[in-house]
Motif scaffolding. Structure first.
Motif, mmCIF file in Angstrom:
data_model
loop_
_atom_site.group_PDB
_atom_site.id
_atom_site.type_symbol
_atom_site.label_atom_id
_atom_site.label_comp_id
_atom_site.label_asym_id
_atom_site.label_seq_id
_atom_site.Cartn_x
_atom_site.Cartn_y
_atom_site.Cartn_z
ATOM 1 N N ASP A 181 0.823 -1.205 0.000
ATOM 2 C CA ASP A 181 0.000 0.000 0.000
ATOM 3 C C ASP A 181 0.859 1.257 0.000
ATOM 4 O OD1 ASP A 181 -2.386 -1.415 -0.023
ATOM 5 O OD2 ASP A 181 -2.523 -1.495 2.156
ATOM 6 N N ALA A 182 1.899 1.273 0.850
ATOM 7 C CA ALA A 182 2.778 2.440 0.915
ATOM 8 C C ALA A 182 3.526 2.644 -0.393
ATOM 9 C CB ALA A 182 3.757 2.298 2.076
ATOM 10 N N LEU A 183 3.943 1.543 -1.021
ATOM 11 C CA LEU A 183 4.633 1.641 -2.300
ATOM 12 C C LEU A 183 3.744 2.298 -3.352
ATOM 13 C CD1 LEU A 183 7.043 0.932 -4.135
ATOM 14 C CD2 LEU A 183 5.958 -1.289 -4.540
ATOM 15 N N ARG A 184 2.491 1.902 -3.387
ATOM 16 C CA ARG A 184 1.557 2.472 -4.356
ATOM 17 C C ARG A 184 1.344 3.963 -4.089
ATOM 18 N NH1 ARG A 184 -3.510 3.295 -3.563
ATOM 19 N NH2 ARG A 184 -3.600 1.802 -1.845
ATOM 20 N N ILE A 185 1.172 4.341 -2.822
ATOM 21 C CA ILE A 185 0.921 5.738 -2.476
ATOM 22 C C ILE A 185 2.122 6.611 -2.809
ATOM 23 C CG2 ILE A 185 0.547 7.301 -0.529
ATOM 24 C CD1 ILE A 185 -1.122 4.991 0.740
ATOM 25 N N VAL A 186 3.324 6.134 -2.464
ATOM 26 C CA VAL A 186 4.548 6.881 -2.778
ATOM 27 C C VAL A 186 4.714 7.021 -4.292
ATOM 28 C CG1 VAL A 186 7.063 6.649 -2.785
ATOM 29 C CG2 VAL A 186 5.799 6.418 -0.641
ATOM 30 N N SER A 187 4.457 5.951 -5.018
ATOM 31 C CA SER A 187 4.585 5.993 -6.480
ATOM 32 C C SER A 187 3.587 6.978 -7.091
ATOM 33 C CB SER A 187 4.369 4.597 -7.070
ATOM 34 O OG SER A 187 5.325 3.688 -6.581
ATOM 35 N N GLU A 188 2.383 7.003 -6.559
ATOM 36 C CA GLU A 188 1.384 7.957 -7.047
ATOM 37 C C GLU A 188 1.863 9.389 -6.847
ATOM 38 O OE1 GLU A 188 -2.091 6.893 -4.874
ATOM 39 O OE2 GLU A 188 -2.643 5.229 -6.204
ATOM 40 N N GLY A 189 2.549 9.644 -5.728
ATOM 41 C CA GLY A 189 3.083 10.979 -5.486
ATOM 42 C C GLY A 189 4.108 11.380 -6.529
ATOM 43 N N VAL A 190 4.997 10.453 -6.869
ATOM 44 C CA VAL A 190 5.999 10.725 -7.909
ATOM 45 C C VAL A 190 5.311 10.987 -9.244
ATOM 46 C CG1 VAL A 190 7.966 9.788 -9.178
ATOM 47 C CG2 VAL A 190 7.744 9.341 -6.718
ATOM 48 N N ASN A 191 4.330 10.172 -9.570
ATOM 49 C CA ASN A 191 3.636 10.339 -10.853
ATOM 50 C C ASN A 191 2.852 11.642 -10.917
ATOM 51 O OD1 ASN A 191 4.560 7.916 -11.978
ATOM 52 N ND2 ASN A 191 2.916 6.731 -11.024
ATOM 53 N N ARG A 192 2.282 12.077 -9.792
ATOM 54 C CA ARG A 192 1.570 13.366 -9.777
ATOM 55 C C ARG A 192 2.506 14.501 -10.134
ATOM 56 N NH1 ARG A 192 -1.011 11.335 -5.314
ATOM 57 N NH2 ARG A 192 0.466 12.309 -3.882
ATOM 58 N N LEU A 193 3.691 14.488 -9.541
ATOM 59 C CA LEU A 193 4.646 15.557 -9.829
ATOM 60 C C LEU A 193 5.099 15.493 -11.281
ATOM 61 C CD1 LEU A 193 6.189 17.957 -8.711
ATOM 62 C CD2 LEU A 193 8.041 16.398 -8.094
ATOM 63 N N LYS A 194 5.332 14.289 -11.798
ATOM 64 C CA LYS A 194 5.731 14.149 -13.191
ATOM 65 C C LYS A 194 4.653 14.686 -14.137
ATOM 66 C CE LYS A 194 7.284 10.301 -14.738
ATOM 67 N NZ LYS A 194 8.238 10.928 -15.672
ATOM 68 N N ASP A 195 3.410 14.462 -13.784
ATOM 69 C CA ASP A 195 2.303 14.884 -14.646
ATOM 70 C C ASP A 195 2.122 16.396 -14.653
ATOM 71 O OD1 ASP A 195 1.782 12.261 -15.291
ATOM 72 O OD2 ASP A 195 0.145 12.015 -13.850
ATOM 73 N N THR A 196 2.514 17.051 -13.570
ATOM 74 C CA THR A 196 2.244 18.490 -13.448
ATOM 75 C C THR A 196 3.465 19.386 -13.628
ATOM 76 O OG1 THR A 196 2.521 18.367 -11.029
ATOM 77 C CG2 THR A 196 0.293 18.088 -11.899
ATOM 78 N N SER A 197 4.676 18.817 -13.538
ATOM 79 C CA SER A 197 5.847 19.698 -13.580
ATOM 80 C C SER A 197 6.944 19.254 -14.537
ATOM 81 C CB SER A 197 6.453 19.822 -12.171
ATOM 82 O OG SER A 197 7.124 18.636 -11.808
ATOM 83 N N GLU A 198 6.793 18.097 -15.182
ATOM 84 C CA GLU A 198 7.805 17.614 -16.111
ATOM 85 C C GLU A 198 9.150 17.389 -15.432
ATOM 86 O OE1 GLU A 198 7.755 16.980 -19.878
ATOM 87 O OE2 GLU A 198 5.873 16.480 -18.893
ATOM 88 N N VAL A 199 9.134 16.999 -14.174
ATOM 89 C CA VAL A 199 10.374 16.703 -13.465
ATOM 90 C C VAL A 199 11.083 15.527 -14.124
ATOM 91 C CG1 VAL A 199 9.217 15.151 -11.830
ATOM 92 C CG2 VAL A 199 11.370 16.231 -11.174
ATOM 93 N N GLY A 200 12.414 15.597 -14.183
ATOM 94 C CA GLY A 200 13.208 14.458 -14.604
ATOM 95 C C GLY A 200 13.547 13.607 -13.395
ATOM 96 N N VAL A 201 13.426 12.292 -13.524
ATOM 97 C CA VAL A 201 13.582 11.401 -12.375
ATOM 98 C C VAL A 201 14.684 10.384 -12.632
ATOM 99 C CG1 VAL A 201 12.470 9.623 -10.953
ATOM 100 C CG2 VAL A 201 11.183 11.651 -11.669
ATOM 101 N N LEU A 202 15.590 10.269 -11.648
ATOM 102 C CA LEU A 202 16.550 9.182 -11.588
ATOM 103 C C LEU A 202 16.097 8.268 -10.457
ATOM 104 C CD1 LEU A 202 20.164 10.627 -11.993
ATOM 105 C CD2 LEU A 202 19.200 8.719 -13.245
ATOM 106 N N LEU A 203 15.605 7.097 -10.788
ATOM 107 C CA LEU A 203 14.998 6.193 -9.817
ATOM 108 C C LEU A 203 15.933 5.009 -9.581
ATOM 109 C CD1 LEU A 203 12.562 5.245 -8.146
ATOM 110 C CD2 LEU A 203 11.601 4.288 -10.239
ATOM 111 N N ILE A 204 16.561 4.986 -8.401
ATOM 112 C CA ILE A 204 17.507 3.935 -8.055
ATOM 113 C C ILE A 204 16.771 2.829 -7.310
ATOM 114 C CG2 ILE A 204 19.555 3.402 -6.669
ATOM 115 C CD1 ILE A 204 20.427 6.340 -7.146
ATOM 116 N N THR A 205 16.898 1.596 -7.799
ATOM 117 C CA THR A 205 16.168 0.493 -7.173
ATOM 118 C C THR A 205 16.864 -0.834 -7.465
ATOM 119 O OG1 THR A 205 14.026 -0.611 -6.985
ATOM 120 C CG2 THR A 205 14.640 0.192 -9.165
ATOM 121 N N HIS A 206 16.651 -1.804 -6.570
ATOM 122 C CA HIS A 206 17.119 -3.168 -6.805
ATOM 123 C C HIS A 206 16.072 -3.990 -7.546
ATOM 124 C CE1 HIS A 206 20.855 -3.313 -4.559
ATOM 125 N NE2 HIS A 206 20.284 -2.720 -3.540
ATOM 126 N N TYR A 207 14.811 -3.606 -7.367
ATOM 127 C CA TYR A 207 13.716 -4.487 -7.754
ATOM 128 C C TYR A 207 12.817 -3.816 -8.791
ATOM 129 C CZ TYR A 207 15.320 -6.447 -3.344
ATOM 130 O OH TYR A 207 16.101 -6.937 -2.342
#
Length: 252
Positions: A181-207
């Motif tokens: 649930d937390a993963l989905r909520i955090v991801s939605e936050g990132v996507n909201r910003l991407k949709d409204t501000s055109e932020v460039g994202v470097l997403l570091i992850t193992h999985y």
């Protein structure tokens, strides 16, 4: 359109045995609106890249450049990098006893913009962002990260990002320690910003599980401080199926 360019980046970290080379010539370009997933095994240099971009004093850039719209980021102090539009969501956010979340956020926004936000507008912005991240209003009265769960710390990082609205956000294993649930909520936050501000994202992850929610445009595989392979989203699926063994074998 903003551009973040990393050119032939070599970075060493200070250890008890002296400087240890970590990054060994990284080239990477991120543009506004793009999401780049950085993947790789432990010790491959992913977090070193994040902290080098942000200006952590322990990491020494020995060669190469980091350019933000042509400006040399390496000549900027940490606060100057933030004002220029850089943001780092840390893997292990630190506690700041005695500083409430509300004071921290408004102080940060004032420092970034060079002026304090209008109180009425700011209060509404904070409430709206907290509501979207499913955060209790009482959260704003707590001290920064003090006694926070892992999920609360990561939501707070995304709350900062939504309110500060950077040009480029480096998310260092934001998915670690999160339940579904937390993963989905955090991801939605990132996507909201991407949709409204055109932020460039470097997403570091193992999985790849966070990539089910935040769709990358490009995937880069780090091994032994270098980019071993890069491609589109299909590369993440291949990594999920095959792991990193073939890259590790060639790096030996």
């Amino acid at each position: 359109m903003a551009t973040l360019e990393i050119k032939n980046l070599h970075v060493s970290v200070e250890t008890t045995d002296g400087p240890k080379p970590i990054l060994r010539g990284v080239d990477l370009t991120v543009r506004s609106g793009e999401t780049h997933a950085i993947m790789g095994p432990n010790g491959s240099g992913k977090s070193t890249l994040a902290y080098s971009i942000a200006g952590h004093p322990r990491y020494e850039v020995t060669e190469g450049e980091i350019l933000l719209d042509g400006e040399n980021v390496l000549e900027m102090s940490v606060d100057e990098r933030a004002r220029a539009g850089m943001f780092l969501a840390m893997q292990y956010p630190v506690e700041v006893p005695g500083v409430t979340v509300s004071n921290f956020l408004r102080t940060a926004k004032t420092a970034i913009d060079g002026k304090a936000p209008a109180l009425r507008t700011w209060t509404g912005d904070v409430k709206g962002a907290m509501d979207a991240l499913r955060m209790d209003p009482e959260f704003a009265t707590r001290n920064v990260n003090e006694g926070f769960s892992g999920g609360e710390k990561k939501r707070h990082e995304i709350l900062q990002m939504e309110l500060l609205r950077p040009k480029f956000a480096v998310l260092d294993e934001t998915d670690s320690g999160l339940d579904v649930d937390a993963l989905r909520i955090v991801s939605e936050g990132v996507n909201r910003l991407k949709d409204t501000s055109e932020v460039g994202v470097l997403l570091i992850t193992h999985y790849t599980r966070i990539l089910q929610y935040i769709k990358p445009d490009f995937v880069h595989v780090f091994v032994a401080g270098r980019v071993a392979e890069q491609g589109g989203p299909e590369l993440a699926d291949r990594l999920e199926a095959e792991g990193y063994d073939r890259f590790l074998a060639s790096a030996v």
